[in-house]
Write a protein that holds these residues in place. Sequence first.
Motif, PDB file in Angstrom:
ATOM      1  N   GLN A   1       0.825  -1.200   0.000  1.00 40.79           N
ATOM      2  CA  GLN A   1       0.000   0.000   0.000  1.00 40.79           C
ATOM      3  C   GLN A   1       0.867   1.261   0.000  1.00 40.79           C
ATOM      4  OE1 GLN A   1      -1.807  -0.947   3.647  1.00 40.79           O
ATOM      5  NE2 GLN A   1      -3.315  -2.349   2.782  1.00 40.79           N
ATOM      6  N   MET A   2       1.948   1.226   0.770  1.00 38.65           N
ATOM      7  CA  MET A   2       2.812   2.395   0.907  1.00 38.65           C
ATOM      8  C   MET A   2       3.590   2.709  -0.356  1.00 38.65           C
ATOM      9  SD  MET A   2       4.331   1.766   4.727  1.00 38.65           S
ATOM     10  CE  MET A   2       5.813   2.580   4.252  1.00 38.65           C
ATOM     11  N   VAL A   3       3.917   1.677  -1.124  1.00 33.67           N
ATOM     12  CA  VAL A   3       4.763   1.864  -2.302  1.00 33.67           C
ATOM     13  C   VAL A   3       4.084   2.763  -3.336  1.00 33.67           C
ATOM     14  CG1 VAL A   3       4.071  -0.129  -3.705  1.00 33.67           C
ATOM     15  CG2 VAL A   3       6.444   0.642  -3.713  1.00 33.67           C
ATOM     16  N   ILE A   4       2.770   2.855  -3.300  1.00 29.00           N
ATOM     17  CA  ILE A   4       2.038   3.710  -4.237  1.00 29.00           C
ATOM     18  C   ILE A   4       2.416   5.177  -4.032  1.00 29.00           C
ATOM     19  CG2 ILE A   4      -0.267   4.507  -4.909  1.00 29.00           C
ATOM     20  CD1 ILE A   4      -1.243   1.656  -3.994  1.00 29.00           C
ATOM     21  N   ASN A   5       2.465   5.606  -2.783  1.00 34.30           N
ATOM     22  CA  ASN A   5       2.758   7.014  -2.485  1.00 34.30           C
ATOM     23  C   ASN A   5       4.221   7.277  -2.148  1.00 34.30           C
ATOM     24  OD1 ASN A   5       0.021   7.923  -2.732  1.00 34.30           O
ATOM     25  ND2 ASN A   5      -0.405   6.958  -0.762  1.00 34.30           N
ATOM     26  N   PHE A   6       4.896   6.284  -1.616  1.00 37.40           N
ATOM     27  CA  PHE A   6       6.287   6.477  -1.168  1.00 37.40           C
ATOM     28  C   PHE A   6       7.173   5.338  -1.660  1.00 37.40           C
ATOM     29  CE2 PHE A   6       3.333   7.925   2.180  1.00 37.40           C
ATOM     30  CZ  PHE A   6       3.593   9.284   2.144  1.00 37.40           C
ATOM     31  N   PRO A   7       7.390   5.218  -2.963  1.00 33.15           N
ATOM     32  CA  PRO A   7       8.149   4.059  -3.466  1.00 33.15           C
ATOM     33  C   PRO A   7       9.587   3.984  -2.956  1.00 33.15           C
ATOM     34  CG  PRO A   7       7.745   5.641  -5.230  1.00 33.15           C
ATOM     35  CD  PRO A   7       6.959   6.090  -4.035  1.00 33.15           C
ATOM     36  N   GLU A   8      10.313   5.057  -3.012  1.00 32.49           N
ATOM     37  CA  GLU A   8      11.724   5.012  -2.603  1.00 32.49           C
ATOM     38  C   GLU A   8      11.877   4.711  -1.117  1.00 32.49           C
ATOM     39  OE1 GLU A   8      14.395   4.923  -4.580  1.00 32.49           O
ATOM     40  OE2 GLU A   8      12.903   4.921  -6.184  1.00 32.49           O
ATOM     41  N   GLU A   9      11.083   5.383  -0.289  1.00 31.91           N
ATOM     42  CA  GLU A   9      11.169   5.162   1.153  1.00 31.91           C
ATOM     43  C   GLU A   9      10.796   3.724   1.503  1.00 31.91           C
ATOM     44  OE1 GLU A   9       9.533   7.661  -0.309  1.00 31.91           O
ATOM     45  OE2 GLU A   9       9.887   9.536   0.738  1.00 31.91           O
ATOM     46  N   THR A  10       9.737   3.221   0.851  1.00 29.55           N
ATOM     47  CA  THR A  10       9.281   1.863   1.121  1.00 29.55           C
ATOM     48  C   THR A  10      10.329   0.845   0.697  1.00 29.55           C
ATOM     49  OG1 THR A  10       7.000   2.590   0.768  1.00 29.55           O
ATOM     50  CG2 THR A  10       7.405   0.223   0.731  1.00 29.55           C
ATOM     51  N   HIS A  11      10.914   1.029  -0.470  1.00 22.85           N
ATOM     52  CA  HIS A  11      11.952   0.104  -0.938  1.00 22.85           C
ATOM     53  C   HIS A  11      13.146   0.104   0.000  1.00 22.85           C
ATOM     54  CE1 HIS A  11      10.338   0.327  -5.341  1.00 22.85           C
ATOM     55  NE2 HIS A  11       9.533  -0.334  -4.533  1.00 22.85           N
ATOM     56  N   LYS A  12      13.509   1.276   0.489  1.00 23.59           N
ATOM     57  CA  LYS A  12      14.646   1.384   1.406  1.00 23.59           C
ATOM     58  C   LYS A  12      14.363   0.623   2.709  1.00 23.59           C
ATOM     59  CE  LYS A  12      17.636   4.652   3.708  1.00 23.59           C
ATOM     60  NZ  LYS A  12      17.543   5.697   4.667  1.00 23.59           N
ATOM     61  N   ILE A  13      13.156   0.798   3.245  1.00 22.57           N
ATOM     62  CA  ILE A  13      12.784   0.098   4.476  1.00 22.57           C
ATOM     63  C   ILE A  13      12.796  -1.411   4.251  1.00 22.57           C
ATOM     64  CG2 ILE A  13      10.943  -0.275   6.161  1.00 22.57           C
ATOM     65  CD1 ILE A  13      10.127   2.703   5.652  1.00 22.57           C
ATOM     66  N   PHE A  14      12.218  -1.846   3.120  1.00 24.35           N
ATOM     67  CA  PHE A  14      12.217  -3.271   2.784  1.00 24.35           C
ATOM     68  C   PHE A  14      13.647  -3.800   2.757  1.00 24.35           C
ATOM     69  CE2 PHE A  14       7.883  -3.878   0.820  1.00 24.35           C
ATOM     70  CZ  PHE A  14       7.646  -5.148   1.306  1.00 24.35           C
ATOM     71  N   GLU A  15      14.524  -3.153   2.025  1.00 25.31           N
ATOM     72  CA  GLU A  15      15.900  -3.646   1.884  1.00 25.31           C
ATOM     73  C   GLU A  15      16.615  -3.722   3.221  1.00 25.31           C
ATOM     74  OE1 GLU A  15      18.577  -2.558  -1.306  1.00 25.31           O
ATOM     75  OE2 GLU A  15      16.885  -1.643  -2.361  1.00 25.31           O
ATOM     76  N   GLU A  16      16.507  -2.667   4.017  1.00 21.23           N
ATOM     77  CA  GLU A  16      17.191  -2.652   5.310  1.00 21.23           C
ATOM     78  C   GLU A  16      16.666  -3.756   6.225  1.00 21.23           C
ATOM     79  OE1 GLU A  16      16.672   1.336   6.715  1.00 21.23           O
ATOM     80  OE2 GLU A  16      18.203   2.138   5.367  1.00 21.23           O
ATOM     81  N   TYR A  17      15.351  -3.936   6.213  1.00 19.38           N
ATOM     82  CA  TYR A  17      14.765  -4.974   7.066  1.00 19.38           C
ATOM     83  C   TYR A  17      15.181  -6.371   6.605  1.00 19.38           C
ATOM     84  CZ  TYR A  17      11.412  -7.666   9.749  1.00 19.38           C
ATOM     85  OH  TYR A  17      10.842  -8.575  10.600  1.00 19.38           O
ATOM     86  N   ILE A  18      15.169  -6.599   5.308  1.00 22.49           N
ATOM     87  CA  ILE A  18      15.561  -7.909   4.772  1.00 22.49           C
ATOM     88  C   ILE A  18      17.032  -8.194   5.084  1.00 22.49           C
ATOM     89  CG2 ILE A  18      15.936  -9.217   2.640  1.00 22.49           C
ATOM     90  CD1 ILE A  18      13.355  -7.802   1.578  1.00 22.49           C
ATOM     91  N   LEU A  19      17.888  -7.205   4.921  1.00 18.09           N
ATOM     92  CA  LEU A  19      19.308  -7.398   5.229  1.00 18.09           C
ATOM     93  C   LEU A  19      19.508  -7.733   6.702  1.00 18.09           C
ATOM     94  CD1 LEU A  19      20.897  -4.533   3.116  1.00 18.09           C
ATOM     95  CD2 LEU A  19      21.229  -6.981   2.774  1.00 18.09           C
ATOM     96  N   LYS A  20      18.774  -7.059   7.569  1.00 18.92           N
ATOM     97  CA  LYS A  20      18.874  -7.323   9.008  1.00 18.92           C
ATOM     98  C   LYS A  20      18.410  -8.741   9.327  1.00 18.92           C
ATOM     99  CE  LYS A  20      16.757  -5.871  13.304  1.00 18.92           C
ATOM    100  NZ  LYS A  20      15.344  -5.996  13.520  1.00 18.92           N
ATOM    101  N   GLU A  21      17.300  -9.146   8.749  1.00 20.03           N
ATOM    102  CA  GLU A  21      16.775 -10.485   9.002  1.00 20.03           C
ATOM    103  C   GLU A  21      17.685 -11.568   8.414  1.00 20.03           C
ATOM    104  OE1 GLU A  21      14.006 -11.428  10.919  1.00 20.03           O
ATOM    105  OE2 GLU A  21      14.305  -9.349  11.546  1.00 20.03           O
ATOM    106  N   ALA A  22      18.260 -11.321   7.252  1.00 17.65           N
ATOM    107  CA  ALA A  22      19.169 -12.288   6.639  1.00 17.65           C
ATOM    108  C   ALA A  22      20.414 -12.471   7.510  1.00 17.65           C
ATOM    109  CB  ALA A  22      19.572 -11.835   5.238  1.00 17.65           C
ATOM    110  N   HIS A  23      20.887 -11.393   8.082  1.00 16.96           N
ATOM    111  CA  HIS A  23      22.062 -11.467   8.948  1.00 16.96           C
ATOM    112  C   HIS A  23      21.763 -12.333  10.176  1.00 16.96           C
ATOM    113  CE1 HIS A  23      25.811 -10.284  10.819  1.00 16.96           C
ATOM    114  NE2 HIS A  23      25.133  -9.964  11.918  1.00 16.96           N
ATOM    115  N   ALA A  24      20.552 -12.226  10.697  1.00 15.72           N
ATOM    116  CA  ALA A  24      20.176 -12.963  11.901  1.00 15.72           C
ATOM    117  C   ALA A  24      19.735 -14.402  11.614  1.00 15.72           C
ATOM    118  CB  ALA A  24      19.056 -12.221  12.629  1.00 15.72           C
ATOM    119  N   ALA A  25      19.461 -14.725  10.359  1.00 16.41           N
ATOM    120  CA  ALA A  25      18.974 -16.060  10.007  1.00 16.41           C
ATOM    121  C   ALA A  25      20.055 -17.105  10.239  1.00 16.41           C
ATOM    122  CB  ALA A  25      18.515 -16.082   8.554  1.00 16.41           C
ATOM    123  N   THR A  26      19.654 -18.235  10.848  1.00 13.62           N
ATOM    124  CA  THR A  26      20.631 -19.254  11.192  1.00 13.62           C
ATOM    125  C   THR A  26      20.275 -20.651  10.703  1.00 13.62           C
ATOM    126  OG1 THR A  26      19.511 -19.558  13.308  1.00 13.62           O
ATOM    127  CG2 THR A  26      21.408 -18.045  13.259  1.00 13.62           C
TER     128      THR A  26
END
Length: 100
Positions: free
Chosen positions: A21-46
Amino acid sequence: MIKLLDVVKQWPSLVLYYGKQMVINFPEETHKIFEEYILKEAHAATDRRKYKQVCRMIKDFAQAGAKEKAINLIDRLSEMYVRRPAMVEELGGLKRKLGT
């Protein structure tokens, strides 16, 4: 909608629920949040279960209008975690699915 963006910035995990829903109005901000969150979760994945969760997040990222960025993120994670063969295997499977 700006309030939602502020809330998601404060709790990045919410991007999985509101990202499309957010990507419609805020694509860059949403993509940045997605990437940062995914990188954080990937780092913690075991283990493979967590690797699959990371792949689901990347799939949501791609569905939020960032297919090319998602594929680039898969490549980046594959290079970062070469010593995690199960993760690289899961990422490779997702990349094949996204590539079609």
